[in-house]
Motif scaffolding. Structure first.
Motif, short mmCIF file in Angstrom:
data_model
loop_
_atom_site.label_atom_id
_atom_site.label_comp_id
_atom_site.label_asym_id
_atom_site.label_seq_id
_atom_site.Cartn_x
_atom_site.Cartn_y
_atom_site.Cartn_z
N LEU A 1 15.60 -7.08 -2.46
CA LEU A 1 14.21 -7.67 -3.11
C LEU A 1 13.76 -7.03 -4.96
N PRO A 2 13.60 -7.53 -5.61
CA PRO A 2 13.50 -6.33 -6.86
C PRO A 2 11.86 -6.13 -6.50
N ARG A 3 11.64 -4.59 -6.80
CA ARG A 3 10.68 -3.92 -6.40
C ARG A 3 9.67 -3.55 -7.83
N ASP A 4 8.94 -3.50 -7.12
CA ASP A 4 7.46 -3.19 -8.28
C ASP A 4 7.12 -1.65 -9.13
N GLU A 5 6.31 -1.39 -9.87
CA GLU A 5 6.09 0.15 -10.18
C GLU A 5 5.62 1.12 -8.53
N ARG A 6 4.78 -0.07 -7.50
CA ARG A 6 4.61 0.69 -6.26
C ARG A 6 5.78 1.19 -5.19
N GLY A 7 6.83 0.01 -5.82
CA GLY A 7 8.09 0.76 -4.80
C GLY A 7 8.10 -0.28 -3.93
N VAL A 8 7.61 -1.36 -3.94
CA VAL A 8 7.58 -2.83 -2.54
C VAL A 8 8.10 -3.80 -3.42
N TYR A 9 8.21 -4.66 -2.88
CA TYR A 9 8.40 -6.02 -2.98
C TYR A 9 7.89 -6.40 -4.12
N GLU A 10 8.03 -6.83 -5.29
CA GLU A 10 6.82 -7.45 -6.01
C GLU A 10 6.48 -8.54 -5.77
N ALA A 11 6.39 -9.82 -4.93
CA ALA A 11 5.56 -10.70 -4.75
C ALA A 11 4.49 -10.19 -3.73
N SER A 12 5.12 -8.50 -3.42
CA SER A 12 4.09 -8.10 -1.37
C SER A 12 2.57 -7.84 -2.54
#
Length: 1503
Positions: free
Chosen positions: A1416-1427
């Protein structure tokens, strides 16, 4: 005859018994070896065998041979059965167990379990013929079950054979040596079983008699008119057959001959067998091979004797009787073996002469015998044991086995080894065995010489193999070219290709591979050197496999070559039907429709009709599917399918035509099913009638026209009777319950016995008597009497004859057999004559019957008084008075009372005269007669007269009324009341009412209170009964009966009067009246009137009647609590009926109170809404907005209630958020530029799958991600974004130049195209094109990744729904996300099958391409972007009100805590509203303003 004498202390249980043969005088002393007393002695088995019991043992004996046995035996109540068919052993059967006792042995021979004790099903052989090397031979064959035979070695006690047969066995027998078993099955097939080889052979297909010839293994059997003899049972195919004209009855052997006894008519003929052939078998068994050979010398060579010579040769060799073996091979024409054995015999004889002893033990003899058996290793070992190396080598040289010879020389270090090798090589060359010579040179390391020899021998493949293994030979170009030319000339293209590939000539190698059909190597080579050729090679490979009939293997190669049509043809040819269907499903309709019917035909042949139907339908061949079902007899499915695609009338015509064809073919059952399927049973009935299949005709009539069943039976009975088929006609007559017709049928055909039988069985108690009577009447005279006497119906027939006026027959019967019945017959005849009006003849018969009084009564009845008087005076004086009385009655009828009185007085009957006057109302005459003749009754008569006088004038109701008035005028009020109350006249209700009212009035005025109360209570219900409720109530009120008066008014529905009476006279009854009034309104359905009386009752009545709109309308006018009670009831009703949307609209209209009892309704509405199909669209906005608004109203009410901050409150807040997401998504779907927002909302909803159908949520999220991926700006609909690119060029030889151009397409994530790259790309990336470079592509992780993962999860969920469990789900893709693992298993599939198949195909395609990384794509937090939750820190971000995604930066906060939006998404949403003026998006903003306490900016207007 035998005599038994007991010796011992007790006569009842003697210690010894002497058994004496009275004819011969021989004696046998019987006693127990264990000292037991003998209790019982029997002589059985044709008085030859002795059986005796003691307390613990059983004594058995053969009195002819004096062999006695005593075995341990526990008493079994005397239930044992003994069989003495075998002279050596006694068979004892008890409780399913067979025990064998050998005479003379004190131990049981054996015991087995079997239920079959027929002596023909048990065979025991006890040392019946001695054999070499065998001292004891004891075998048993018996049946384990009806199809299984077991053979047991009784000495060892183990099973030596089990035969499972397909049919029931009815006879079995072992041969005397116990090596062969014969058995016959119920189909009379004769089988031979060889116990040693465990082989079974059927030797006769029909056998009526079979027996072993005693003392031999010769078999005799009868096959219809043929006598079959097997002289050599080892060769069962060799049988001697001769014709006979009778049945074989037995075998007789004696006097040196064996005869088969055959009965031919009344004579018995003996057929003599060849005793010499029988003796041969005996000699073989005795081991006397010399006698066997001498016997065979006397016979001509026939197939039987040839088989015997072979048998003797084998046995004599085994016994080392070599001279006999030599003679056998000579007789058989085996010259070589005979000469070899002659030489061997000479050696043996010489050794025997020189050294003595057995010459056959000499090593040369043993070695030669091993050579004769082709066991050369054994012969070599024998030679080498004697150090006879030369002889061993000579043996191999004579056999031209040089390798073994050289091996022996090497092993023994023979000095002539090299000479042998040279001689071997020279011999090979002389005999032109260049191949073997080449192998010899190769083994010696001379490669060039070996290759030369291989090529000379025309074996270039071996030369090529040798060259390929030696690098130094590959360097010789001329040699290699010579070999390759030879290979090509020999068409060994694959080896030539290997050689070319080895010397780095790929072009020639590929050509050779292709010519040699070595496509695997060709493809592997082409992948490296000529990539463009791979596809063509795959197709050619497939074509080659098809030519080789390897269609299965060709399929995949055609698929690789993208030759779909050929792949389909190959799959069909290989019968790979599932694979063919898979390929066809991927083709266009025009292509696939030609092949679907062929696959369907296969499945139809396997009777998998549902699959075949589907394939026929796909191939647009529905008619073929119908024909398939028709041919298979599955008419219902055929009809169902035909009704879908054909007009009903066409279906009927088709089925009727097909049925008629079936009828012509005699397939009446199939024709019937066709007729019935199209609802034409009458045609089937007609068909069966036409073909006289009356049973089937009756069956159909009973099923389809049960009302006509009896008529049909009757009709068939008449037809069959006309045809003379009386028995069948009887059946149908009886089924029609027309037993009389059956009787008449048999009567008309003179079958009186059958008529009598039917009448007795079906005609009731007396019908058979009537038939017997008619039968007897038809016979007449003495025959009739005998018949009736036999049936016991003589008297009954006589009575019946009289009853039926057959007096002539009756008189005949009485005259012949029943004279005492004659007067009775005369009497009945007289009565008959009387009825016929023949009075004079009747008079005579009455007198003959001794019944003159009956004649008198006859004349009296006919008023012939003169004749009556005459007969009475002449024959019955006592009847004179009766004549006078009768005459008096006549006078009375004519009103001639004086004459009647005179006649009665003459007859001394004054009482009758008195009664006649009373009946006529002539009381004065009655009193006169009484006074003159019966003075004692005068007073009573006077009182009676007075009573009658008082009754005068009372006629009907008028009489009662008149009488009552008279009583009233006379002051007899009580009597008057009684009279009035007696008035009953339904035709005059006014009169009745007046009388009852008068009775009540008089009782109230003149009678005591208690009496008046009784009268009123009696009159009141009567008045109510005729509808006079007011009158009844007034009467009740006169006596202060208030409740009764109220009840009268209530029953008359005079509610105002009832209320007034209750209010004025007794207020206690006001509620009573009101309650009844409510019940009346309810029962009458007058709800509108009930509203004014009892609102709740009226509302409940509306609910009962289903008038929900009126109920809610009325409840709206009441208080809030009542309204929402009925709103909740209506909502519950709507939900049960599937009207979730209507229930939601109800709460939109009336609000959602925070009542805990309503929570389940709100949850159900929410669940039904989120599970509804077709809600993922812009058109569904208003439904989602209504759900959102209701939940918002509920949550606002919960804040103000005691449920604030409860788990239920939190649950509904979550539902509100979900509804908001759904509504916002629908709004965004209406605007093109907000498609990404809609997709993100679908993704965000996945964190709430504990409340949503998981499969539907993942499907919608996956499809949204897939659509968003295809709509990315800046690329084509199929192109992908390249995040990083490393470009390089691999090294390649001068024979191929590789240039690469790079474009990524949707279906090919990583592809290399042969050809030059575009100029623009080449100029801009020239610095990257180095001599050594590689390509590696990394795709951006984004929407397509999410689409793949979500849709893959969706497919897993659909499988879990089918399986009923989520245990198999893999959660690895969703680790460290807030998408829940534990979700409810959906009860059903929320996505249609067609869409599931589309998703499955897409996921499969992506999986095969292997171009996506499953993350799944990740964001700047390093987690799934929709989480919302960061797994590493546990920090939870606020969700965006617009997208549901976490807000990491650019936050816009609202007045209500916990409500925020991402600034970019917020501005994008506002911009879309401004540009599109979408009313639904404006409604979303309006809701957000209400929910969050206002908008961040006041510059936006909702207008």
């Amino acid at each position: 005859m035998w005599d038994l004498a007991s010796l011992g202390s007790s006569d009842s249980s003697p210690a010894k018994v002497i058994v004496k043969n009275l004819s011969s005088g021989t004696r046998v002393v019987l006693k127990s070896h264990y000292g037991y007393e003998v209790e019982e002695v029997k002589i059985l088995g044709k008085e030859r065998y002795l059986v005796a019991h003691t307390s613990d043992t059983l004594l058995l004996g053969d009195l002819n041979t004096n062999r006695l046995s005593e075995v341990a035996w526990q008493g079994s109540g005397g239930n044992e059965k003994y069989f003495f068919e075998n002279e050596n052993v006694c068979m004892i059967f008890n409780a399913g167990e067979l025990t064998l006792v050998e005479y003379g042995s004190n131990d049981t021979l054996g015991s087995v379990r079997t239920e079959f004790m027929n002596p023909h099903l048990i065979s025991v052989r006890i040392n019946e013929r001695r054999q070499r090397g065998t001292e004891d031979n004891k075998k048993l064959a018996y049946l384990v079950d009806i199809k299984t035979i077991a053979i047991v070695d009784l000495i060892g006690g183990y099973n030596i054979g089990t035969i499972s047969h397909e049919s029931r066995v009815d006879w079995l027998e072992l041969n005397e040596t116990g090596h062969k078993l014969l058995f016959r099955d119920r189909k009379l097939r004769l089988h031979l079983y060889d116990i040693e080889s465990c082989s079974k052979t059927m030797i006769l297909n029909f056998c009526s008699y079979v027996q072993w010839v005693p003392g031999s293994d010769v078999l005799v059997a009868q096959n219809r008119n043929n006598l079959c003899v097997w002289y050599n049972i080892e060769a069962p195919e060799r049988v001697t057959m001769s014709s006979i004209r009778g049945d074989v009855v037995g075998l007789e052997r004696g006097g040196g001959k064996t005869e088969v006894m055959v009965t031919e008519g009344v004579t018995t003929v003996a057929y003599t067998l060849d005793e010499g052939l029988i003796e041969f078998g005996t000699a073989i068994d005795d081991g006397n091979y010399t006698r066997a050979a001498a016997f065979l010398e006397t016979l001509e060579m026939t197939p039987e004797t040839e088989a015997m010579w072979k048998t003797l040769s084998k046995l004599s060799l085994e016994a080392r009787q070599l001279h006999i073996a030599e003679r056998c091979f000579s007789a058989l024409g085996h010259v070589a073996k005979a000469r070899f054995l002659r030489e061997t015999n000479e050696i043996a004889d010489q050794v025997s002469r020189e050294y003595g002893g057995e010459g056959t033990d000499f090593y040369q003899v043993r070695a030669r015998l091993a050579m004769l058996e082709k066991n050369y290793k054994l012969a070599e070992m024998i030679f080498l044991e004697q150090n006879a190396v030369e002889e061993a080598m000579d043996m191999y040289q004579q056999l031209h086995r040089w390798d073994e010879c050289i091996a022996v020389a090497e092993a023994k270090g023979h000095p002539a080894l090299e000479k042998l090798r040279q001689g071997y090589y020279q011999w090979l060359m002389d005999t032109q065995q260049e191949e073997r010579a080449g192998e010899l040179q190769e083994s010696q390391g001379d490669g060039l010489a070996a290759i030369s020899l291989y090529l000379k021998a025309g074996l270039p493949a071996k030369a090529a193999r040798l060259v390929l293994t030696r690098e130094e030979l590959l360097a010789t170009t001329e040699l290699v070219e010579h070999i390759t030319a030879a290979l090509i000339k020999s068409e060994l293209y694959e080896r030539a290709g290997d050689l070319f590939e080895k010397i780095r000539n790929p072009q020639r190698a590929l050509e050779c591979y292709r010519k040699g059909n070595a496509f695997m190597k060709a493809v592997e080579l082409a992948r490296l050197a000529f990539p463009v050729e791979v596809v063509r090679l795959e197709e050619a490979w497939g074509d080659h496999l098809v030519q080789q009939k390897q269609l299965d293997a060709a399929i995949n190669h055609y698929i690789e070559a993208r030759c779909s049509i050929k792949a389909i043809e190959a799959a069909l040819g290989a019968r790979q039907w599932k694979k063919a269907i898979y390929i066809l499903d991927l083709q266009d309709q025009n292509t696939a429709s030609k092949y679907y019917p062929r696959v369907a035909q296969h499945y139809a042949s396997l009777q998998e009709y549902e699959i075949a139907e589907e394939l026929y339908t796909k191939g647009d061949r529905t008619k073929d599917a119908i024909d398939m079902y028709t041919q298979a007899g599955r008419w219902e499915q055929a009809h169902k399918l035909a009704m879908k695609c054909m007009r009903p009338e066409d279906v009927s015509v088709l089925y009727i035509t097909q049925a008629q064809e079936m009828e012509k073919q005699g397939k009446y059952r199939e024709a019937e099913r066709l007729y019935v399927t199209v609802e034409e049973p009458d045609l089937a009935i007609t068909m069966f009638k036409k073909h006289k299949l009356y049973d089937d005709m009756i069956r159909l009539v009973g099923k389809h026209h049960p009302d006509l069943l009896s008529d049909t039976h009757l009709h068939l009975g008449k037809e069959l009777e006309a045809e003379g088929r009386l028995q069948e006609a009887e059946y149908h007559y009886l089924e029609a319950q027309e037993w009389k017709a059956t009787v008449n049928m048999y009567r008309s055909n003179g079958l009186w016995e059958e008529a009598y039988r039917v009448a007795k069985a079906h005609g009731g108690a007396n019908a058979h008597k009537h038939v017997a009577y008619l039968w007897a009447k038809s016979l007449g005279g003495e025959a009739a009497v005998r018949l009736l006497s036999k049936l016991g119906l003589l008297e009954a027939a006589l009575d019946h004859a009289a009853d039926n006026c057959s007096f002539e027959f009756a008189f005949e019967l009485s005259r012949l057999a029943l004279k005492h019945k004659t007067p009775e017959i005369h009497l009945r005849y007289a009565m008959y004559l009387e009825d016929e009006g023949k009075f004079e003849e009747a008079e005579a018969e009455f007198i003959r019957a001794g019944k003159p009084k009956e004649a008198v009564l006859m004349f009296v009845h006919n008023q012939d008084w003169e004749a009556a008087q005459r007969v009475a005076e002449a024959h019955d004086p006592d009847s004179v008075a009766e004549v006078l009385v009768g005459q008096a009655r006549g006078a009375l009828e004519e009103k001639d009372f004086q004459k009647a009185e005179g006649l009665l007085l003459r007859a001394q009957r004054p009482g009758l005269a008195l009664n006649y006057y009373k009946e006529a109302g002539l009381w004065s005459d009655a009193l006169r007669i009484c006074k003159d003749y019966m003075p004692g009754q005068l007073e009573a008569l006077q009182e009676e007269y007075e009573r009658e006088a008082t009754k005068k004038g009372a006629r009907g109701m008028e009489g009662l009324v008149e009488q009552a008035r008279q009583w009233e005028q006379a002051g007899e009020y009580s009597r008057a009341v009684d009279c009035y109350l007696k008035v009953r006249d339904a035709g005059s209700s006014s009169l009745v009412e007046k009388c009852w009212m008068k009775a009540a009035e008089l009782s109230i005025k003149f009678l005591p209170p208690q009496r008046s109360l009784e009268v009123v209570r009696a009159v009141g219900p009567q008045l109510i009964g005729i509808g006079k409720h007011s009158a009844a109530a007034e009467l009740y009120l006169n006596l202060d009966l208030v409740k009764e008066a109220i009840d009268a008014f209530i029953e008359g529905e005079e509610w105002n009067k009832a209320k007034r009476v209750a209010k004025e006279l007794d207020p206690r009854y006001e509620d009573y009246v009101d309650q009844h009034y409510k019940e009346f309104l309810k029962n009458q359905g007058k709800v509108d009137s009930l509203v004014g009386v009892d609102v709740v009752a009226a509302l409940d009545l509306y609910v009962e009647q289903g008038q929900w709109d009126k109920c809610i309308e009325t409840a709206t006018k009441q208080n809030y609590k009542i309204l929402h009670k009925y709103v909740a009831l209506y909502a519950t009703h709507l939900i049960r009926e599937g009207g979730c949307a209507q229930a939601l609209a109800l709460y939109v209209q009336h609000g959602a109170p925070a009542n805990p009892q309503n929570f389940n309704i709100y949850r159900r509405i929410f669940t039904d809404m989120v599970s509804s199909p077709g809600t993922n669209s812009a058109e569904a906005y208003h439904n989602w907005a209504d759900l959102r608004d209701v939940l918002f109203n509920l949550c606002e009410n919960l804040v103000k209630s005691s449920e604030a901050n409860s788990p239920a409150h939190e649950e509904f807040e979550t539902m509100l958020l979900i509804a908001h997401y759904y509504a916002t998504r629908s709004a965004a779907q209406s605007i093109k530029q907000l498609e990404t927002v809609a997709a993100r909302l679908s993704v965000s909803l996945l964190r709430h799958t504990q409340l949503l159908p998981a499969d539907k949520a993942f499907y919608e999220a996956g499809i949204a991600a897939k659509v968003s991926n295809g709509a990315k700006q800046g690329r084509g609909p199929g192109e992908k974004e390249i995040k990083s690119c490393k470009v390089g060029n691999p090294s390649c030889s001068g024979r191929a130049e590789l240039s690469v151009g790079l474009t990524l397409w949707r279906r090919s994530f990583s592809c290399i195209f042969l050809g030059s790259p575009p100029a623009s790309w080449r100029n801009s990336h020239a610095h990257l094109l180095t001599p050594t470079c590689t390509f590696s592509l990394v795709q951006a992780v984004g929407w397509e990744n999410m689409a793949f993962i979500f849709l893959n999860r969706f497919l897993d969920l659909t499988d879990a729904i089918e399986e009923g469990t989520l245990d198999a789900l893999d959660h690895s893709d969703f680790q460290d996300t807030d998408i829940p693992f534990e979700v409810p298993l959906p009860a059903k599939q929320h996505v249609p099958e067609a869409q599931r198949e589309e998703v499955r195909d897409w996921v499969l395609t992506i999986s095969m391409d292997q171009r996506l990384e499953q993350v799944l794509p990740r964001d700047e937090r390093g987690v799934y972007e929709a989480s919302l939750v960061a797994a590493s820190t546990g920090v939870r971000a606020l969700p965006c009100l617009i997208t549901g995604y976490p807000i990491l930066r650019n936050k816009i906060e609202f007045k209500r805590p916990g409500k925020a939006a991402n600034k970019d998404n917020w501005n994008k949403f506002l911009m879309a509203i401004k540009t599109s003026h979408s009313p639904v998006c404006q409604d979303v903003l309006k809701f957000i303003s209400q929910w969050c306490g206002g908008l961040p900016s006041t510059s936006f207007s909702f207008q």
